[in-house]
Design an enzyme around this catalytic site. Structure first.
Site, PDB file in Angstrom:
ATOM      1  N   SER A 129       0.818  -1.212   0.000  1.00 35.25           N
ATOM      2  CA  SER A 129       0.000   0.000   0.000  1.00 35.25           C
ATOM      3  C   SER A 129       0.849   1.258   0.000  1.00 35.25           C
ATOM      4  O   SER A 129       1.916   1.308   0.632  1.00 35.25           O
ATOM      5  CB  SER A 129      -0.915   0.001   1.229  1.00 35.25           C
ATOM      6  N   GLU A 131       0.155   3.718   1.647  1.00 38.78           N
ATOM      7  CA  GLU A 131       0.150   4.209   3.027  1.00 38.78           C
ATOM      8  C   GLU A 131       1.469   3.909   3.735  1.00 38.78           C
ATOM      9  O   GLU A 131       1.789   4.544   4.736  1.00 38.78           O
ATOM     10  CB  GLU A 131      -1.013   3.589   3.804  1.00 38.78           C
ATOM     11  N   TYR A 152      -2.270   0.182  10.311  1.00 41.29           N
ATOM     12  CA  TYR A 152      -2.464  -0.484   9.013  1.00 41.29           C
ATOM     13  C   TYR A 152      -1.200  -0.377   8.166  1.00 41.29           C
ATOM     14  O   TYR A 152      -0.709  -1.360   7.615  1.00 41.29           O
ATOM     15  CB  TYR A 152      -3.648   0.141   8.273  1.00 41.29           C
TER      16      TYR A 152
END
Length: 348
Positions: A129, A131, A152
């Site tokens: 990801s 992120e 996460y």
């Protein structure tokens, strides 16, 4: 070719299954056992298992159960494994950090170890990801420093390095796809993009009066999910395993998404949108913007659907789902860029 997909009931899993079936694959998906069905995104793909010649199969399983994963992989002997399953909601990961670490982080390790123990030489795709880059300034490429800003993101960093480690230690064909935000009408309704377009449809239908959001200034690189699943497949078709950043190369704020979506529906967003601190994150990622030069060169891929087109596709779909008549530029947009995806296949 036989493929196994975790997270097959999610946005990416459903599009990937559809993509692989169209290529003639036999597709197997892992779903969690629950008292209610959560398979609406793949219902149009499902065929009764008693019918001869079917190529789509579902198996009960859980990313927390390493023994069951090993048995499944050993018995199926898939050629390709696409690991898309995770607790993938960033804001929720702050409320459930341990669960997120177990499923999103250790879930990837359990699959990698299952491949190693089973002795199956399957090619493995890890859904990483954007992120993971967190607070690192854009543009972000494959060699950009990770600086996760949520449980996460931290779990995804762990999963990323496990894929790299198993590739180097055990010579597994393991690839990381570092995908930036990718959306569609199948996006979950708690994710901000779909939350916005769904709210517009409900406001027009008289079912909702206000839309409550958190940080409007976060900037993201927004792409179209059906295009991104093709990249996942392309990574596993290469001669050597590698890691790739996938995105559009441009970023827009949440406020820009709101403004574009509401104006397309001929509404003034200032009349409907209010801020709610409950949706703010304890630590925020300010801007994500992909440098996908490597994917363009090696995978021979570049995005066709851009920010404005993406927003309009999602607004059209949510309006149609409530029986409203949308501006309906979606089909023309998809045809214009030469995509085989129709609005029906995007929505179902």
């Amino acid at each position: 070719m036989r493929a196994l997909i975790t997270g097959i009931t999610g946005q990416d899993g459903s599009y990937l299954a559809q993509f692989l079936l169209n290529k003639g694959y036999e597709v197997h998906g892992i779903i969690r056992r629950a008292s209610t069905f959560n398979t609406e995104r793949i219902e149009h793909l499902y065929v009764d298992p008693h019918v001869n010649g079917i190529k789509f199969f579902l198996h009960y399983g859980d990313l927390s159960d390493s023994g069951q994963l090993t048995d499944l992989i050993y018995n199926l002997k898939p050629d390709e494994i696409y690991h898309l399953g995770a607790q993938s909601h960033v804001r929720v990961s702050f409320d459930m950090p341990e669960y997120t670490g177990d499923i999103t982080g250790l879930g990837a390790l359990r699959l990698l170890e299952s491949i190693r123990r089973s002795g199956i030489r399957a090619r493995f795709y890890q859904a990483s990801s954007s992120e993971m880059f967190g607070a690192t300034p854009p543009p972000q490429a494959e060699n950009t420093l990770f600086y996760p800003r949520s449980p996460y993101a931290a779990a995804k960093v762990y999963a990323y390095w496990m894929a790299v480690n198993y590739r180097e230690a055990y010579r597994l064909f393991a690839c990381n796809g570092i995908l930036f935000n990718h959306e569609s009408p199948r996006r979950g309704e708690t994710f901000v993009s779909r939350k916005i377009t769904r709210a517009i449809a409900k406001i027009l239908a008289g079912q909702q009066k206000k839309l409550y959001l958190g940080n409007l200034q976060g900037k993201r690189d927004w792409g179209f999910a059906p295009e991104y699943v093709e990249c996942q497949w392309r990574m596993l078709q290469q001669d050597k395993p590698d890691d790739f950043v996938i995105g559009t190369g441009e970023s827009h704020t949440v406020e820009e998404f709101v403004q574009e979506a509401f104006s397309y529906a001929k509404l003034d967003w200032h009349d409907y949108v209010e801020l709610d601190d409950r949706y703010l994150r304890p630590t925020e990622t300010n801007e994500l913007r992909a440098d996908c030069s490597k994917a363009k060169k090696i995978l021979q891929w570049s995005p066709k659907i851009r920010f404005r087109e993406l927003v309009r596709i999602m607004v059209d779909a949510d309006m149609q789902s409530l029986g409203l008549t949308p501006p309906n530029e979606s089909l023309k947009l998809l045809q214009k860029v030469g995509l085989s995806w129709t609005m029906d296949t995007v929505k179902k």
